[in-house]
Design an enzyme around this catalytic site. Structure first.
Site, PDB file in Angstrom:
ATOM      1  N   LYS A 159       4.069   4.559  -3.614  1.00 36.11           N
ATOM      2  CA  LYS A 159       3.439   3.283  -3.017  1.00 36.11           C
ATOM      3  C   LYS A 159       4.334   2.240  -3.446  1.00 36.11           C
ATOM      4  CE  LYS A 159      -0.779   0.524  -2.867  1.00 36.11           C
ATOM      5  NZ  LYS A 159      -0.991   0.422  -1.327  1.00 36.11           N
TER       6      LYS A 159
HETATM    7  N1  PPE Z   1      -2.212   4.138   3.204  1.00 32.61           N
HETATM    8  C1  PPE Z   1      -1.619   2.813   3.129  1.00 32.61           C
HETATM    9  C2  PPE Z   1      -0.326   2.744   3.873  1.00 32.61           C
HETATM   10  C3  PPE Z   1      -2.176   1.993   2.298  1.00 32.61           C
HETATM   11  O1  PPE Z   1      -1.334   0.854   1.958  1.00 32.61           O
HETATM   12  C4  PPE Z   1      -3.360   2.151   1.555  1.00 32.61           C
HETATM   13  C5  PPE Z   1      -3.953   1.062   0.828  1.00 32.61           C
HETATM   14  C6  PPE Z   1      -4.033   3.294   1.751  1.00 32.61           C
HETATM   15  C7  PPE Z   1      -3.264   4.262   2.507  1.00 32.61           C
HETATM   16  C8  PPE Z   1      -5.213   3.548   1.274  1.00 32.61           C
HETATM   17  O2  PPE Z   1      -5.006   3.894  -0.304  1.00 32.61           O
HETATM   18  P1  PPE Z   1      -6.376   3.724  -1.526  1.00 32.61           P
HETATM   19  O3  PPE Z   1      -6.205   2.314  -1.489  1.00 32.61           O
HETATM   20  O4  PPE Z   1      -5.659   4.367  -2.539  1.00 32.61           O
HETATM   21  O5  PPE Z   1      -7.374   4.411  -0.917  1.00 32.61           O
HETATM   22  N2  PPE Z   1      -3.764  -0.341   0.843  1.00 32.61           N
HETATM   23  C9  PPE Z   1      -3.754  -1.530   0.015  1.00 32.61           C
HETATM   24  C10 PPE Z   1      -2.982  -2.380   0.105  1.00 32.61           C
HETATM   25  C11 PPE Z   1      -3.470  -3.184   1.451  1.00 32.61           C
HETATM   26  C12 PPE Z   1      -2.667  -4.402   1.591  1.00 32.61           C
HETATM   27  O6  PPE Z   1      -2.678  -5.122   2.704  1.00 32.61           O
HETATM   28  O7  PPE Z   1      -1.944  -4.942   0.503  1.00 32.61           O
HETATM   29  C13 PPE Z   1      -5.278  -1.503  -0.326  1.00 32.61           C
HETATM   30  O8  PPE Z   1      -5.951  -1.124   0.180  1.00 32.61           O
HETATM   31  O9  PPE Z   1      -5.384  -1.999  -1.662  1.00 32.61           O
END
Ligand code: PPE
Length: 314
Positions: A159
């Site tokens: 990430k």
């Molecule tokens: N894919 C991406 C590209 C992504 O950024 C997130 C989280 C997820 C999947 C889901 O991952 P998880 O949060 O571990 O379930 N995106 C983060 C950032 C959003 C933002 O605008 O900044 C979040 O949801 O915290």
């Protein structure tokens, strides 16, 4: 955005005032996207604030750093304690948590090695990601004209801030065309994820989500939904999803820390199922929110309470 009530951030081992949490413009990460980060939520429960899946988010942060040859100068335990300290220092009962480890101020040029790895943890109150109604009403989204980064280009399992250049293209295109969010396909044309969410489809009572090989972030919410769904007796499979399968699904929803579980009611103006939140999505939401809000037993041990008596360093 709601930064008004943020009092303190944690930077490199100490709590600093909001106004002092600054970096120099020659900081490496600003120029070259050399940062890895997390998004975590702390929920209000009857027994006080509790952080959702702190261990898993911590592990993913350290994995992201490892992929990018970054040594985070704090142990995982120190990091986790710092997250709890930061929440406490702001006296929040619920908040979003944003830790970021990045190449700092030393020299410029692509080579990041001379730069120190700095770490901050910020917290703020972040409401519903895709609008106040989204979680109940569902959202209208599109399939992006952009493609998710190909394998062996930007590693999707890390990430990193750099990956969000692609996400921003997806998000901006969706917004200017009147959609809340974009679904992006992988380099082979299969469904990958949203700009900031993982995606699930429901067909015939069975759940499908793209595999990690489809350039998706290994989402903590994705894992939570898979776990909850299986526990409730649903079959869940990681499988390649062709674009058109989205349109003929009974239900489609996003998962993410910010988005939580958000139903999708249309894609490219094609109605999904009944065009509103489906029953499986609703059942999963009910269980998820009951766990995070502490109204049912935390049977997977996902919540870390924020202790009331941690001495905040300043
Ligand atoms: N894919 C991406 C590209 C992504 O950024 C997130 C989280 C997820 C999947 C889901 O991952 P998880 O949060 O571990 O379930 N995106 C983060 C950032 C959003 C933002 O605008 O900044 C979040 O949801 O915290």
């Amino acid at each position: 955005m709601g930064f008004e009530d943020v009092k303190k951030l944690w930077m490199n081992g100490r709590l600093v005032d909001f106004a002092d949490a600054k970096v120099h413009v020659f900081t490496h990460v600003i120029h070259y996207g050399s940062g890895v980060f997390e998004g975590i939520r702390c929920y209000k429960t009857a027994r006080g604030p509790a952080v959702f899946r702190l261990n898993e988010h911590t592990e993913r942060l350290y994995n992201s750093a490892h992929i990018y040859r970054m040594e985070i100068p704090f142990t995982r335990d120190e990091f986790k304690a710092a997250v709890l300290d930061t929440i406490r220092a702001n006296e929040f009962d619920a908040c979003y948590i944003r830790p970021l480890a990045y190449r700092g101020f030393q020299s410029l040029g692509v080579n990041p090695f001379p730069c120190p790895v700095d770490v901050f943890i910020g917290v703020w109150k972040w409401g519903k990601y895709l609008g106040p109604e989204a979680v109940e009403q569902g959202v209208d989204v599109c399939v992006s004209s952009w493609t998710r980064m190909a394998p062996n280009t930007f590693p999707a399992m890390a990430k990193t801030t750099a990956n969000y250049a692609n996400s921003q293209l997806v998000k901006m295109e969706a917004l200017v065309n009147g959609y809340s969010e974009g679904i992006v396909l992988d380099v082979d044309g299969y469904v990958s994820e949203g700009s900031g969410e993982n995606i699930f489809i429901v067909r015939g009572g069975k759940l499908l989500t793209p595999p990690l090989g489809a350039s998706v972030l290994p989402g903590v919410t994705r894992d939570s939904v898979i776990t909850i769904a299986r526990d409730l007796g649903y079959e869940v499979q990681e499988a390649s999803i062709p674009r058109e399968m989205l349109y003929i699904s009974d239900e489609v929803f996003f998962t993410g820390t910010a988005a939580e579980i958000t139903p999708i009611r249309s894609i490219d103006k094609i109605k999904i199922g009944e065009g509103k939140r489906g029953s499986v999505t609703e059942r999963l939401q009910k269980e998820f929110f009951a766990i995070v809000n502490g109204t049912i037993e935390d049977r997977f041990a996902w919540l870390t309470p924020v202790p009331v008596s941690v001495a905040a360093k300043s």
